[in-house]
Write a protein that holds these residues in place. Structure first.
Motif, mmCIF file in Angstrom:
data_model
loop_
_atom_site.group_PDB
_atom_site.id
_atom_site.type_symbol
_atom_site.label_atom_id
_atom_site.label_comp_id
_atom_site.label_asym_id
_atom_site.label_seq_id
_atom_site.Cartn_x
_atom_site.Cartn_y
_atom_site.Cartn_z
ATOM 1 N N UNK A 95 0.807 -1.224 0.000
ATOM 2 C CA UNK A 95 0.000 0.000 0.000
ATOM 3 C C UNK A 95 0.841 1.275 0.000
ATOM 4 N N UNK A 96 2.034 1.225 0.622
ATOM 5 C CA UNK A 96 2.847 2.442 0.686
ATOM 6 C C UNK A 96 4.034 2.416 -0.279
ATOM 7 N N UNK A 97 3.924 1.620 -1.349
ATOM 8 C CA UNK A 97 5.004 1.544 -2.326
ATOM 9 C C UNK A 97 5.334 2.913 -2.923
ATOM 10 N N UNK A 98 4.305 3.705 -3.212
ATOM 11 C CA UNK A 98 4.544 5.026 -3.803
ATOM 12 C C UNK A 98 5.379 5.893 -2.870
ATOM 13 N N UNK A 99 5.084 5.830 -1.582
ATOM 14 C CA UNK A 99 5.838 6.604 -0.603
ATOM 15 C C UNK A 99 7.287 6.098 -0.514
ATOM 16 N N UNK A 100 7.455 4.788 -0.565
ATOM 17 C CA UNK A 100 8.806 4.207 -0.526
ATOM 18 C C UNK A 100 9.614 4.672 -1.727
ATOM 19 N N UNK A 101 8.997 4.621 -2.904
ATOM 20 C CA UNK A 101 9.690 5.058 -4.123
ATOM 21 C C UNK A 101 10.081 6.524 -4.018
ATOM 22 N N UNK A 102 9.159 7.337 -3.536
ATOM 23 C CA UNK A 102 9.441 8.769 -3.400
ATOM 24 C C UNK A 102 10.619 9.019 -2.456
ATOM 25 N N UNK A 103 10.663 8.287 -1.335
ATOM 26 C CA UNK A 103 11.756 8.457 -0.370
ATOM 27 C C UNK A 103 13.087 7.984 -0.955
ATOM 28 N N UNK A 104 13.083 6.815 -1.557
ATOM 29 C CA UNK A 104 14.335 6.261 -2.086
ATOM 30 C C UNK A 104 14.850 7.066 -3.274
ATOM 31 N N UNK A 105 13.929 7.661 -4.030
ATOM 32 C CA UNK A 105 14.330 8.465 -5.192
ATOM 33 C C UNK A 105 15.094 9.714 -4.785
ATOM 34 N N UNK A 106 15.024 10.085 -3.517
ATOM 35 C CA UNK A 106 15.771 11.250 -3.041
ATOM 36 C C UNK A 106 17.244 10.930 -2.795
ATOM 37 N N UNK A 107 17.583 9.651 -2.821
ATOM 38 C CA UNK A 107 18.972 9.234 -2.632
ATOM 39 C C UNK A 107 19.720 9.265 -3.962
ATOM 40 N N UNK A 108 21.045 9.430 -3.942
ATOM 41 C CA UNK A 108 21.830 9.474 -5.188
ATOM 42 C C UNK A 108 22.092 8.080 -5.751
ATOM 43 N N UNK A 109 21.019 7.465 -6.260
ATOM 44 C CA UNK A 109 21.104 6.092 -6.754
ATOM 45 C C UNK A 109 20.348 5.948 -8.064
ATOM 46 N N UNK A 110 20.577 4.827 -8.730
ATOM 47 C CA UNK A 110 19.713 4.384 -9.819
ATOM 48 C C UNK A 110 18.646 3.507 -9.179
ATOM 49 N N UNK A 111 17.386 3.852 -9.351
ATOM 50 C CA UNK A 111 16.292 3.121 -8.725
ATOM 51 C C UNK A 111 15.478 2.399 -9.790
ATOM 52 N N UNK A 112 15.177 1.119 -9.540
ATOM 53 C CA UNK A 112 14.392 0.347 -10.489
ATOM 54 C C UNK A 112 13.597 -0.714 -9.746
ATOM 55 N N UNK A 113 12.778 -1.487 -10.485
ATOM 56 C CA UNK A 113 11.927 -2.507 -9.874
ATOM 57 C C UNK A 113 11.879 -3.759 -10.729
ATOM 58 N N UNK A 114 11.569 -4.867 -10.062
ATOM 59 C CA UNK A 114 11.154 -6.089 -10.749
ATOM 60 C C UNK A 114 9.708 -6.338 -10.355
ATOM 61 N N UNK A 115 8.832 -6.518 -11.346
ATOM 62 C CA UNK A 115 7.402 -6.651 -11.106
ATOM 63 C C UNK A 115 6.815 -7.695 -12.043
ATOM 64 N N UNK A 116 5.652 -8.237 -11.669
ATOM 65 C CA UNK A 116 4.977 -9.164 -12.586
ATOM 66 C C UNK A 116 4.130 -8.431 -13.608
ATOM 67 N N UNK A 117 4.032 -7.113 -13.490
ATOM 68 C CA UNK A 117 3.394 -6.308 -14.524
ATOM 69 C C UNK A 117 1.884 -6.228 -14.477
#
Length: 350
Positions: A95-117
């Motif tokens: 449920x809070x994936x969007x919030x997690x992505x937003x927080x992690x995107x603030x770090x100096x990293x390449x961010x990506x996911x593996x999903x079943x689509x």
């Protein structure tokens, strides 16, 4: 804080010190890639990932909160991690994936996911906002009925349309296909031909053993067997070997004139352990230094107790073995009892 602030210099010095050796193991491998599982739950029931009778889920109180995920991720970034991949289960059902992505995107990293689509279409705007430009999508058959058999759910059409939508929206799609002999190995060329008119990157993954997935060596479709099929279907001069990136798990190829590419991840028949730069963090806060290791390091409990997790991380990296958690021969690897104490894939994180 500005860069002229003395406290800023103090913090920068600590970060630099941690980066210099914190994530380098005894074989000189530098670990800059962290895979974080957000949940043990999934909206599919893939046979190679989840036992037929399901898995015992961790209590909700044992699952990392989004604040804890960010705190742990930031520590890893301070120690040298430059890429983070979110996995599951299915990460997008949290449920809070969007919030997690937003927080992690603030770090100096390449961010990506593996999903079943299955529900990825609901997150495209979020991905664009936070510059997530590449996604790995699991798809093990191009036949709807076969896909239902392996996932135990009827979502093929939805996933396929979502792949086309992601491409249209400018997001690079890597299709992960786990090959199982006698089930979907006859589709190898069909998957490669998918890359003829679509800029997709098909990745064939050798079937790997995990708790409850009934693995045996006879079900393996090896690197050599895959290439043999390719060489029987295309002219030798049309099969282009691409240069693999440093620390890449794949051996990559392209058919002359095709928009996309294909690759092989040969964890069983031809492992790539000598260049491994990956660390895995399970949804319940356990650190795994190797996908095949049954040993884990708890970093969530000490974090919640206000203790430093740096020594635990460093010890986990230093204890990493050279090849597949000590299974350095195929004879050792194929013994079923060797994998009995490891988790099911769904509770490790893909």
């Amino acid at each position: 804080m500005t860069k002229t602030d003395p406290e800023s210099h103090k913090s920068f010095g600590l970060v630099k010190s941690e980066k210099e050796g914190g994530l380098t193991d005894t074989f000189g491998r530098k670990h800059n890639y962290l895979r974080i599982s957000l949940t043990e739950r999934c909206n599919l029931r893939c046979t190679y990932c989840m036992p037929a009778d399901g898995v015992q889920l961790s209590p909700k109180s044992h699952i990392m909160t989004y604040e804890e995920i960010y705190t742990i991720a930031k520590k890893f970034v301070d120690m040298g991690v430059t890429k983070i991949r979110l996995t599951g289960g299915e990460p997008l059902i949290r449920k809070d994936t969007s919030r997690i992505i937003e927080k992690l995107a603030s770090l100096p990293i390449q961010l990506t996911l593996t999903t079943n689509g299955v529900i990825v279409d609901k997150f495209i705007d979020l991905f664009k906002k936070h510059q997530i430009t590449t996604l790995n999508i699991s798809l093990d058959s191009l036949d709807a009925q076969k896909n239902k058999t392996i996932t135990r759910r009827s979502y093929f059409d939805k996933v396929y349309q979502n792949i086309l939508l992601l491409i249209k929206e400018g997001i690079q799609v890597k299709i992960n296909c786990v090959l199982i002999k006698g089930f979907n190995d006859a589709e190898i060329i069909d998957f490669i031909n998918l890359s003829k008119n679509l800029p997709v990157h098909v990745r064939f993954i050798e079937f790997m053993p995990f708790d409850g997935n009934r693995w045996n060596l006879e079900k393996l479709v090896s690197l050599e067997q895959i290439l043999s099929r390719v060489q029987s279907s295309f002219k030798k001069e049309d099969i282009i070997k691409l240069e693999d990136a440093p620390n890449d798990t794949t051996k990559s190829y392209q058919i002359q004139g095709y928009q996309g590419t294909f690759a092989i991840i040969s964890s069983v028949s031809n492992p790539f352990c000598d260049s491994c730069n990956r660390i895995r963090l399970t949804a319940n806060g356990q650190l795994k230094n190797c996908l095949f290791s049954s040993k884990e390091s708890d970093i969530l409990t000490p974090l919640r107790a206000g203790e430093s997790i740096t020594p635990i991380i460093q010890k986990a990296i230093q204890s990493k073995l050279k090849i597949r958690s000590g299974m350095d021969t195929l004879d050792k690897f194929k013994k079923t009892e060797t994998h009995a104490n490891n988790r099911s894939m769904i509770t490790i994180g893909g």
